[in-house]
Design an enzyme around this catalytic site. Structure first.
Site, PDB file in Angstrom:
ATOM      1  N   ASP A 155       0.844  -1.208   0.000  1.00 56.88           N
ATOM      2  CA  ASP A 155       0.000   0.000   0.000  1.00 56.88           C
ATOM      3  C   ASP A 155       0.878   1.257   0.000  1.00 56.88           C
ATOM      4  OD1 ASP A 155      -2.524  -1.617   0.599  1.00 56.88           O
ATOM      5  OD2 ASP A 155      -1.217  -2.129   2.265  1.00 56.88           O
ATOM      6  N   HIS A 181      -4.531  -3.446   6.458  1.00 53.73           N
ATOM      7  CA  HIS A 181      -4.327  -3.713   5.028  1.00 53.73           C
ATOM      8  C   HIS A 181      -5.698  -4.093   4.453  1.00 53.73           C
ATOM      9  CE1 HIS A 181      -2.744  -4.988   1.246  1.00 53.73           C
ATOM     10  NE2 HIS A 181      -3.256  -6.188   1.400  1.00 53.73           N
TER      11      HIS A 181
HETATM   12  N1  LIG Z   1      -0.654  -8.106   2.320  1.00 52.78           N
HETATM   13  C1  LIG Z   1      -0.663  -7.857   1.023  1.00 52.78           C
HETATM   14  O1  LIG Z   1      -0.254  -6.786   0.584  1.00 52.78           O
HETATM   15  C2  LIG Z   1      -1.187  -8.859   0.051  1.00 52.78           C
HETATM   16  C3  LIG Z   1      -1.712 -10.049   0.476  1.00 52.78           C
HETATM   17  N2  LIG Z   1      -2.168 -10.977  -0.424  1.00 52.78           N
HETATM   18  C4  LIG Z   1      -2.657 -12.244   0.116  1.00 52.78           C
HETATM   19  O2  LIG Z   1      -1.627 -13.234  -0.027  1.00 52.78           O
HETATM   20  C5  LIG Z   1      -2.224 -14.532  -0.028  1.00 52.78           C
HETATM   21  C6  LIG Z   1      -1.658 -15.373  -1.166  1.00 52.78           C
HETATM   22  O3  LIG Z   1      -2.006 -14.809  -2.409  1.00 52.78           O
HETATM   23  P1  LIG Z   1      -1.652 -15.569  -3.779  1.00 52.78           P
HETATM   24  O4  LIG Z   1      -0.263 -16.056  -3.772  1.00 52.78           O
HETATM   25  O5  LIG Z   1      -2.100 -14.699  -4.878  1.00 52.78           O
HETATM   26  O6  LIG Z   1      -2.650 -16.817  -3.676  1.00 52.78           O
HETATM   27  P2  LIG Z   1      -2.532 -18.238  -4.387  1.00 52.78           P
HETATM   28  O7  LIG Z   1      -3.856 -18.904  -4.226  1.00 52.78           O
HETATM   29  O8  LIG Z   1      -1.957 -18.112  -5.746  1.00 52.78           O
HETATM   30  O9  LIG Z   1      -1.455 -18.993  -3.474  1.00 52.78           O
HETATM   31  C7  LIG Z   1      -1.710 -19.306  -2.140  1.00 52.78           C
HETATM   32  C8  LIG Z   1      -0.990 -20.612  -1.857  1.00 52.78           C
HETATM   33  O10 LIG Z   1      -1.147 -20.895  -0.471  1.00 52.78           O
HETATM   34  C9  LIG Z   1      -1.294 -22.280  -0.356  1.00 52.78           C
HETATM   35  N3  LIG Z   1      -1.854 -22.624   0.943  1.00 52.78           N
HETATM   36  C10 LIG Z   1      -3.145 -22.600   1.370  1.00 52.78           C
HETATM   37  N4  LIG Z   1      -3.212 -23.021   2.633  1.00 52.78           N
HETATM   38  C11 LIG Z   1      -1.949 -23.305   3.027  1.00 52.78           C
HETATM   39  C12 LIG Z   1      -1.396 -23.773   4.234  1.00 52.78           C
HETATM   40  N5  LIG Z   1      -2.158 -24.085   5.291  1.00 52.78           N
HETATM   41  N6  LIG Z   1      -0.064 -23.945   4.296  1.00 52.78           N
HETATM   42  C13 LIG Z   1       0.713 -23.670   3.225  1.00 52.78           C
HETATM   43  N7  LIG Z   1       0.234 -23.226   2.049  1.00 52.78           N
HETATM   44  C14 LIG Z   1      -1.084 -23.046   1.957  1.00 52.78           C
HETATM   45  C15 LIG Z   1      -2.191 -22.671  -1.535  1.00 52.78           C
HETATM   46  O11 LIG Z   1      -2.100 -24.062  -1.827  1.00 52.78           O
HETATM   47  C16 LIG Z   1      -1.599 -21.798  -2.625  1.00 52.78           C
HETATM   48  O12 LIG Z   1      -0.561 -22.470  -3.337  1.00 52.78           O
HETATM   49  C17 LIG Z   1      -3.729 -14.306  -0.120  1.00 52.78           C
HETATM   50  O13 LIG Z   1      -4.285 -14.431   1.185  1.00 52.78           O
HETATM   51  C18 LIG Z   1      -3.830 -12.863  -0.602  1.00 52.78           C
HETATM   52  O14 LIG Z   1      -5.045 -12.274  -0.235  1.00 52.78           O
HETATM   53  C19 LIG Z   1      -2.123 -10.748  -1.769  1.00 52.78           C
HETATM   54  C20 LIG Z   1      -1.609  -9.568  -2.247  1.00 52.78           C
HETATM   55  C21 LIG Z   1      -1.123  -8.521  -1.372  1.00 52.78           C
HETATM   56  O1  LIG Z   2      -6.667  -7.084  -2.528  1.00 47.44           O
HETATM   57  C1  LIG Z   2      -6.395  -8.269  -2.335  1.00 47.44           C
HETATM   58  O2  LIG Z   2      -7.179  -9.147  -2.009  1.00 47.44           O
HETATM   59  C2  LIG Z   2      -4.961  -8.638  -2.431  1.00 47.44           C
HETATM   60  C3  LIG Z   2      -4.255  -7.631  -1.645  1.00 47.44           C
HETATM   61  O3  LIG Z   2      -4.205  -7.714  -0.442  1.00 47.44           O
HETATM   62  C4  LIG Z   2      -3.793  -6.434  -2.341  1.00 47.44           C
HETATM   63  O4  LIG Z   2      -3.701  -6.434  -3.566  1.00 47.44           O
HETATM   64  O5  LIG Z   2      -3.517  -5.460  -1.652  1.00 47.44           O
END
Ligand SMILES: NC(=O)C1=CN([C@@H]2O[C@H](COP(=O)(O)OP(=O)(O)OC[C@H]3O[C@@H](n4cnc5c(N)ncnc54)[C@H](O)[C@@H]3O)[C@@H](O)[C@H]2O)C=CC1
Ligand SMILES: O=C([O-])CC(=O)C(=O)O
Length: 384
Positions: A211, A239
């Site tokens: 952010d 967030h």
């Molecule tokens: N804080 C931030 O700025 C941001 C946070 N996110 C969050 O990050 C997370 C991941 O996003 P992506 O990689 O796009 O999702 P994705 O679905 O592509 O990957 C998530 C991975 O986590 C794995 N997973 C699920 N439960 C698990 C567990 N208990 N132990 C280990 N692995 C597990 C899944 O199998 C999957 O491979 C989401 O919760 C998303 O909302 C995404 C973008 C920004």
């Molecule tokens: O918006 C979402 O769900 C993924 C995220 O946290 C971001 O892009 O900031």
């Protein structure tokens, strides 16, 4: 035959050499310390031969088979997170159903021939994944889809953090530094803190750097300046869409010195409305466009977060990090909240004494209220 001569000073008999120099090019000449000191003064590059290589550190990435995981592991193995001289052993955890995908990522890491990468552990066993790790980047969890809010993920994701807190506490290095990326990031971090009490609270943080970087990006677009010249934006709070991106202390480096963003933008309405809402809604806008949530920017920002935490923020600059509130700026203790922080020697400190006007205060409260609500829901889920 060519020789590289290494001039060595110091204790009699001490030999310091650069182990990366092939043996056949090494010859040693022992010199008295006084001569060595003079030589080093004239040719400072000689000191390089005294550098001991750093020992590898273990970095855990959970959800490593997912979108962000796939983007971040090469960044870590290229030194973008911990520095270009820090070797790493990567521990990658994902669910058993992603075991093959994870093996494929391991193959690709080997194929990329990354010199800093000293080992890769792929596993779906939490105990093995957390064993001895010095840094943990927790991405494992479910991303939101179009139309969802980030806190809609509470029920799906906080229970994962309850279980991983136990693994963290039992198996990680005692001073392990943790970054929670998975949403709801602030509340997942709180669950970790509650259930991994052996890990110091200050070692648990959550990602709001994305952010923060989005805020810098928007200011740079608005003013037509290089994003590297913009600094000291702040993201306060959760967030989520209640976060408060605040440009009132941000500055831009110009040929005439540093200028306040407020003065350069000269449009208070844009700063209070459009800027705030674009940054708050940027995640949703990316999901709408890509049909999946931000990955490369999340991975890159997670590297920024860890790098600044471990290696320090540049002098005169701060960044936004989600940390456990100590009551600063009237934010109650007991929640993870994004504050402006500076980092030095691996420790973060909340920037104190910034002016917060009535407008900012009311925006900051929205996230406090939301985080208090998320906390209640999360505690119910993890204790049921
Ligand atoms: N804080 C931030 O700025 C941001 C946070 N996110 C969050 O990050 C997370 C991941 O996003 P992506 O990689 O796009 O999702 P994705 O679905 O592509 O990957 C998530 C991975 O986590 C794995 N997973 C699920 N439960 C698990 C567990 N208990 N132990 C280990 N692995 C597990 C899944 O199998 C999957 O491979 C989401 O919760 C998303 O909302 C995404 C973008 C920004
Ligand atoms: O918006 C979402 O769900 C993924 C995220 O946290 C971001 O892009 O900031």
């Amino acid at each position: 035959m060519a020789y590289l001569l290494l001039f060595v000073g110091g204790d009699p008999g001490q030999i310091v050499r650069n182990p990366s120099t092939p043996k056949q090019y090494q010859k040693f000449i022992m010199l008295p310390n006084s001569v060595f000191q003079r030589l080093v003064k004239w040719c400072p590059w000689l000191l390089r031969v005294r550098d001991e290589p750093k020992q590898p550190v273990k970095v855990l990435v959970t959800g490593a088979a997912g979108q962000i995981g796939y983007a971040i592991v090469p960044m870590i193995a290229r030194g973008l997170m911990l520095g270009p001289d820090q070797p790493v052993v990567l521990h990658m955890l994902d669910l058993p159903r992603s075991a093959d995908a994870l093996k494929g990522v391991r193959m690709e890491l080997i194929d990329a021939a990354l010199p800093l990468l000293r080992g890769v552990v792929v596993t779906s066993d939490e105990a093995e994944a957390f064993k001895g790790v010095n840094f943990a980047v927790l991405i494992g969890g479910w991303p939101r889809k179009e139309g969802m809010e980030r806190n809609d993920l509470i029920a799906k994701n906080v229970t994962i953090y309850r279980s991983q807190a136990s693994a963290l506490q039992k198996h990680a290095a005692p001073n392990c530094k943790v970054l929670v990326v998975a949403n709801p990031a602030n509340t997942n971090a709180l669950v970790l803190k509650e259930f991994a009490s052996a890990i110091p609270t200050k070692n648990i943080t959550c990602l709001t750097r994305l952010d923060h970087n989005r805020a810098l990006g928007q200011i740079s677009e608005k003013l037509g300046v290089h994003v590297g010249d913009v600094k000291n934006a702040i993201v306060w709070g959760n967030h989520s869409s209640t976060q408060f991106p605040d440009a009132s202390h941000a500055t831009v480096r110009t040929e005439q010195g540093e200028k306040p963003v407020r003065e350069l933008v000269a449009d208070e309405k844009w700063l209070r409305e459009e800027f705030v809402s674009i940054v708050q809604q940027r995640g949703a806008a990316v999901i709408k466009a890509r049909k999946q949530s931000s990955s490369l920017s999340a991975a890159s920002s997670a590297c920024d977060h860890m790098r600044d935490w471990i290696l320090g923020t540049p002098k005169g600059s701060w960044v936004s990090m989600g940390v456990h509130s100590d009551g600063s700026y009237g934010v109650p203790e007991g929640i993870f909240y994004s504050f402006p922080v500076t980092c030095e020697k691996g420790e973060w400190a909340i920037v104190q004494g910034l002016q917060v006007d009535e407008f900012a205060r009311s925006k900051m409260e929205l996230s406090v209220n939301e985080l208090e609500e998320e906390k209640v829901i999360a505690y119910e889920l993890v204790s049921s």
